[in-house]
Design a protein around this motif. Structure first.
Motif, short mmCIF file in Angstrom:
data_model
loop_
_atom_site.label_atom_id
_atom_site.label_comp_id
_atom_site.label_asym_id
_atom_site.label_seq_id
_atom_site.Cartn_x
_atom_site.Cartn_y
_atom_site.Cartn_z
N PHE A 77 0.85 -1.18 0.00
CA PHE A 77 0.00 0.00 0.00
C PHE A 77 0.89 1.23 0.00
N VAL A 78 0.58 2.22 -0.87
CA VAL A 78 1.42 3.41 -1.02
C VAL A 78 0.54 4.65 -1.07
N ALA A 79 0.98 5.70 -0.39
CA ALA A 79 0.38 7.03 -0.49
C ALA A 79 1.52 8.03 -0.32
N GLY A 80 1.95 8.64 -1.41
CA GLY A 80 3.11 9.54 -1.34
C GLY A 80 4.33 8.75 -0.92
N ASP A 81 4.99 9.20 0.17
CA ASP A 81 6.17 8.51 0.69
C ASP A 81 5.83 7.44 1.72
N ALA A 82 4.55 7.33 2.08
CA ALA A 82 4.12 6.36 3.09
C ALA A 82 3.83 5.01 2.44
N THR A 83 4.29 3.93 3.09
CA THR A 83 4.04 2.58 2.59
C THR A 83 3.76 1.64 3.75
N ASN A 84 3.09 0.54 3.45
CA ASN A 84 2.90 -0.55 4.40
C ASN A 84 2.61 -1.80 3.58
N SER A 85 2.81 -2.95 4.18
CA SER A 85 2.65 -4.21 3.46
C SER A 85 1.78 -5.19 4.21
N LEU A 86 1.08 -6.01 3.42
CA LEU A 86 0.24 -7.08 3.94
C LEU A 86 0.76 -8.39 3.38
#
Length: 92
Positions: free
Chosen positions: A75-84
């Motif tokens: 998941f990405v929004a601008g410089d922010a990310t996270n993973s599932l």
């Protein structure tokens, strides 16, 4: 005074791992942090032959479990990310 735009610095997921059998669909929610941050969250699968992801009209996401194996949804929004992390088992 101008409007202050809050840039996201993170993405919180409703879960960090997901597992299920091929053919199932599951939901995941992704929320920007800090509170009040704005931006569009996109999601991609590391292996669409195992799991695909689609954004819903309500802003949540549906993960479709395709076949047995492992994949990562990012998941990405601008410089922010996270993973599932997704693990799919074969349908019986």
């Amino acid at each position: 005074m101008g409007v202050k735009i809050v840039t996201p610095d993170g993405i919180t997921l409703s879960q960090k791992t997901m597992s299920g059998t091929a053919g199932a669909s599951k939901s995941v929610t992704a929320t920007l942090t800090p509170s009040g941050a704005s931006g569009d969250i996109t999601a991609t699968s590391s292996d669409t032959s195992i799991a695909t992801v689609a954004k819903n009209s309500d802003g949540g996401f549906t993960v479709n479990l395709v076949k047995a194996g492992s994949a990562t949804i990012t998941f990405v929004a601008g410089d922010a990310t996270n993973s599932l992390a997704v693990t799919v088992s074969a349908a019986s």
